[in-house]
Structures are given as C-alpha cells and as structure tokens.
Motif scaffolding. Structure first.
Motif, short mmCIF file in Angstrom:
data_model
loop_
_atom_site.label_atom_id
_atom_site.label_comp_id
_atom_site.label_asym_id
_atom_site.label_seq_id
_atom_site.Cartn_x
_atom_site.Cartn_y
_atom_site.Cartn_z
N LYS A 187 -1.00 -3.31 2.03
CA LYS A 187 0.45 -3.15 1.91
C LYS A 187 1.04 -2.88 3.28
CE LYS A 187 0.14 -1.20 -2.70
NZ LYS A 187 0.30 -0.01 -3.53
N PRO A 188 2.30 -3.27 3.49
CA PRO A 188 2.95 -2.93 4.76
C PRO A 188 2.93 -1.42 4.99
CG PRO A 188 4.24 -4.54 3.56
CD PRO A 188 3.14 -4.09 2.63
N ASN A 189 2.93 -1.05 6.24
CA ASN A 189 2.92 0.36 6.69
C ASN A 189 1.66 1.09 6.28
OD1 ASN A 189 5.57 -0.03 7.74
ND2 ASN A 189 6.40 0.34 5.70
N SER A 190 0.54 0.37 6.17
CA SER A 190 -0.71 1.01 5.76
C SER A 190 -1.75 1.03 6.87
CB SER A 190 -1.27 0.32 4.52
OG SER A 190 -1.56 -1.03 4.80
N GLY A 191 -1.32 0.83 8.10
CA GLY A 191 -2.24 0.90 9.22
C GLY A 191 -2.71 2.33 9.44
#
Length: 143
Positions: free
Chosen positions: A40-44
């Motif tokens: 998912k985006p922002n899951s780094g």
C-alpha cells in the motif's frame, strides 16, 4: 560374477546417480516461490532505517528474497508521504547509486533471482533495494 553382469550393474548405478544429480539440480524449481503483493502507499520502512539499508549492498538480501515466504513490492515514489520523509528517502536514493548498481548486477548474475523477478513481472533495472522484514517477509523496493 561375469563381466556382462558387472557392466549392467555399473550402468544401472550410473543411471541412478545421473537421475539423482538431475533431481538435486532441479530442487530449487520444486521449492515454493514466495507470494508477491503490491504494498500500500506510504508503507515504506522508516526513512531512518531506509537510508543505511539502501546505501549498502548486502548479498545476503538476495538469498533472503529467494527464501522468503512473501514479498511486499514497495513502489519508491509512493512509499512515503509527500512531506519530509519522501524528500529524505529521495536524498538517500541519490546517495546510493553504487550499492543499487551492485545489487542489480548481483541479481543479473543469479539465474534463480532473475527467474523469480521475471515470474512476478519485476524488471531487474527497477530494483532499488531488498529489505528483510522478518518472519520470512521481504520488502522489495522498486522504481
């Protein structure tokens, strides 16, 4: 024991050894491949962890990828919020050309890694980093 019987026994042993060698060589093909999923985006990972991770090439990360149970594919441009974290991650990436190059070259030299990437539609020149996340999970950062 006559020579004909000895010859047949040796031929049989040779065929058995050859079959065993083929099975051993093919063993990685029978191992279960990790499940790939798009993160998912922002899951780094935290940027403070990403910075030293991406700046150092670690050959063990390729083994971690090959033996993972699951691989989370993290797109670099959506891995962090637009704010300061994204800027810090971009700076870390810009300072990591050498380690990224070494990682890509090591992947290219590993036929099993190349097959795994190809099977999951990941181009080796998109790979930025491979980060073990524990419990058989790996994050694969791609551009």
């Amino acid at each position: 024991m006559n020579n004909a019987l000895k010859g047949n026994i040796l031929k049989g042993l040779g065929a058995t050894a050859a079959a065993a060698a083929i099975l051993v060589a093919a063993a990685p093909a029978f191992a279960s491949a990790p499940a790939f999923s798009l993160a998912k985006p922002n899951s780094g990972m935290s940027v403070d962890s990403f910075d030293p991770q991406v700046q150092v090439f670690n050959r063990q990360n390729i083994a971690d990828l090959l033996h993972a149970r699951s691989v989370s594919v993290v797109k670099f441009d959506t891995a962090w919020n637009e704010g300061g974290d994204a800027g810090k991650a971009f700076d870390a990436l810009n300072n990591s050309d050498q380690s990224i190059h070494l990682l890509r070259e090591a992947l290219k030299a590993d036929p099993a890694a190349m097959r795994l990437l190809a099977q999951n539609h990941v181009a080796v020149n998109q790979v930025i980093d491979i980060a073990p996340a524990g419990n058989g999970t790996v994050q694969l950062y791609v551009s």
